[in-house]
Design a protein around this motif. Structure first.
Motif, PDB file in Angstrom:
ATOM      1  N   UNK A  54     -56.201  33.820 -61.670  1.00  0.00           N
ATOM      2  CA  UNK A  54     -55.995  34.758 -62.777  1.00  0.00           C
ATOM      3  C   UNK A  54     -55.158  35.948 -62.338  1.00  0.00           C
ATOM      4  N   UNK A  55     -55.444  36.482 -61.161  1.00  0.00           N
ATOM      5  CA  UNK A  55     -54.676  37.623 -60.659  1.00  0.00           C
ATOM      6  C   UNK A  55     -53.241  37.219 -60.362  1.00  0.00           C
ATOM      7  N   UNK A  56     -53.050  36.028 -59.781  1.00  0.00           N
ATOM      8  CA  UNK A  56     -51.690  35.582 -59.472  1.00  0.00           C
ATOM      9  C   UNK A  56     -50.872  35.342 -60.737  1.00  0.00           C
ATOM     10  N   UNK A  57     -51.457  34.653 -61.730  1.00  0.00           N
ATOM     11  CA  UNK A  57     -50.734  34.420 -62.979  1.00  0.00           C
ATOM     12  C   UNK A  57     -50.526  35.720 -63.747  1.00  0.00           C
ATOM     13  N   UNK A  58     -51.489  36.637 -63.642  1.00  0.00           N
ATOM     14  CA  UNK A  58     -51.329  37.935 -64.293  1.00  0.00           C
ATOM     15  C   UNK A  58     -50.184  38.732 -63.698  1.00  0.00           C
ATOM     16  N   UNK A  59     -50.056  38.702 -62.375  1.00  0.00           N
ATOM     17  CA  UNK A  59     -48.954  39.434 -61.746  1.00  0.00           C
ATOM     18  C   UNK A  59     -47.614  38.788 -62.067  1.00  0.00           C
ATOM     19  N   UNK A  60     -47.579  37.478 -62.156  1.00  0.00           N
ATOM     20  CA  UNK A  60     -46.336  36.798 -62.533  1.00  0.00           C
ATOM     21  C   UNK A  60     -45.968  37.118 -63.986  1.00  0.00           C
ATOM     22  N   UNK A  61     -46.953  37.110 -64.871  1.00  0.00           N
ATOM     23  CA  UNK A  61     -46.700  37.476 -66.269  1.00  0.00           C
ATOM     24  C   UNK A  61     -46.250  38.915 -66.400  1.00  0.00           C
ATOM     25  N   UNK A  62     -46.822  39.784 -65.590  1.00  0.00           N
ATOM     26  CA  UNK A  62     -46.432  41.191 -65.584  1.00  0.00           C
ATOM     27  C   UNK A  62     -44.971  41.348 -65.167  1.00  0.00           C
ATOM     28  N   UNK A  63     -44.594  40.653 -64.127  1.00  0.00           N
ATOM     29  CA  UNK A  63     -43.221  40.736 -63.638  1.00  0.00           C
ATOM     30  C   UNK A  63     -42.228  40.213 -64.680  1.00  0.00           C
ATOM     31  N   UNK A  64     -42.542  39.081 -65.263  1.00  0.00           N
ATOM     32  CA  UNK A  64     -41.639  38.467 -66.238  1.00  0.00           C
ATOM     33  C   UNK A  64     -41.493  39.351 -67.478  1.00  0.00           C
ATOM     34  N   UNK A  65     -42.629  39.793 -68.029  1.00  0.00           N
ATOM     35  CA  UNK A  65     -42.561  40.601 -69.246  1.00  0.00           C
ATOM     36  C   UNK A  65     -41.924  41.970 -68.998  1.00  0.00           C
ATOM     37  N   UNK A  66     -42.293  42.628 -67.899  1.00  0.00           N
ATOM     38  CA  UNK A  66     -41.717  43.936 -67.594  1.00  0.00           C
ATOM     39  C   UNK A  66     -40.227  43.875 -67.332  1.00  0.00           C
ATOM     40  N   UNK A  67     -39.817  42.907 -66.536  1.00  0.00           N
ATOM     41  CA  UNK A  67     -38.396  42.763 -66.224  1.00  0.00           C
ATOM     42  C   UNK A  67     -37.602  42.339 -67.457  1.00  0.00           C
ATOM     43  N   UNK A  68     -38.180  41.431 -68.230  1.00  0.00           N
ATOM     44  CA  UNK A  68     -37.501  41.007 -69.457  1.00  0.00           C
ATOM     45  C   UNK A  68     -37.333  42.144 -70.447  1.00  0.00           C
ATOM     46  N   UNK A  69     -38.370  42.973 -70.600  1.00  0.00           N
ATOM     47  CA  UNK A  69     -38.272  44.114 -71.508  1.00  0.00           C
ATOM     48  C   UNK A  69     -37.260  45.128 -70.990  1.00  0.00           C
ATOM     49  N   UNK A  70     -37.227  45.338 -69.672  1.00  0.00           N
ATOM     50  CA  UNK A  70     -36.255  46.279 -69.107  1.00  0.00           C
ATOM     51  C   UNK A  70     -34.828  45.790 -69.309  1.00  0.00           C
ATOM     52  N   UNK A  71     -34.596  44.498 -69.081  1.00  0.00           N
ATOM     53  CA  UNK A  71     -33.241  43.965 -69.259  1.00  0.00           C
ATOM     54  C   UNK A  71     -32.811  44.010 -70.723  1.00  0.00           C
ATOM     55  N   UNK A  72     -33.774  43.906 -71.632  1.00  0.00           N
ATOM     56  CA  UNK A  72     -33.432  43.927 -73.049  1.00  0.00           C
ATOM     57  C   UNK A  72     -33.216  45.340 -73.568  1.00  0.00           C
TER      58      UNK A  72
END
Length: 107
Positions: A20-38
């Motif tokens: 759960x922690x590993x998938x949560x950190x991966x989801x955090x990275x993807x969503x945060x980076x995607x929102x920043x790039x957008x």
């Protein structure tokens, strides 16, 4: 040596905690980076990343715990079935034993 997240969640010994922690950190990275790039908004992207971590971690936690409970139920049923098979094997209660007409009239 165990690793405790936030001082209370023992990641090594609690089922599904590590994943759960590993998938949560991966989801955090993807969503945060995607929102920043957008949007190119740093503070808002960090907020989205934290929200993504919480949502992804909790979502996978419930999914994993549900599957673990289902697996334990199946294991319990299999264990009970194996015990019953060993108990009834060779007797008239054995479901695999073919009963003939004369055996049915005796019982």
């Amino acid at each position: 040596q165990s690793f405790k997240l936030l001082g209370f969640l023992d990641v090594q010994n609690v089922p599904c905690a590590r994943e759960s922690v590993l998938y949560g950190s991966l989801g955090s990275l993807v969503l945060g980076l995607g929102h920043f790039l957008a949007t190119s908004r740093v503070r808002r992207s960090c907020d989205v990343a934290v929200g993504g971590f919480i949502c992804t971690m909790l979502g996978y936690w419930f999914y994993c715990r549900y599957n673990l409970a289902q697996q334990r139920i199946r294991q319990r049923m299999l264990k009970e079935g194996m015990k019953n098979r060993a108990l009834f094997e060779g007797s008239y209660l054995d479901p695999e034993k073919k009963q003939t007409g004369s055996e049915r009239s005796d019982s």
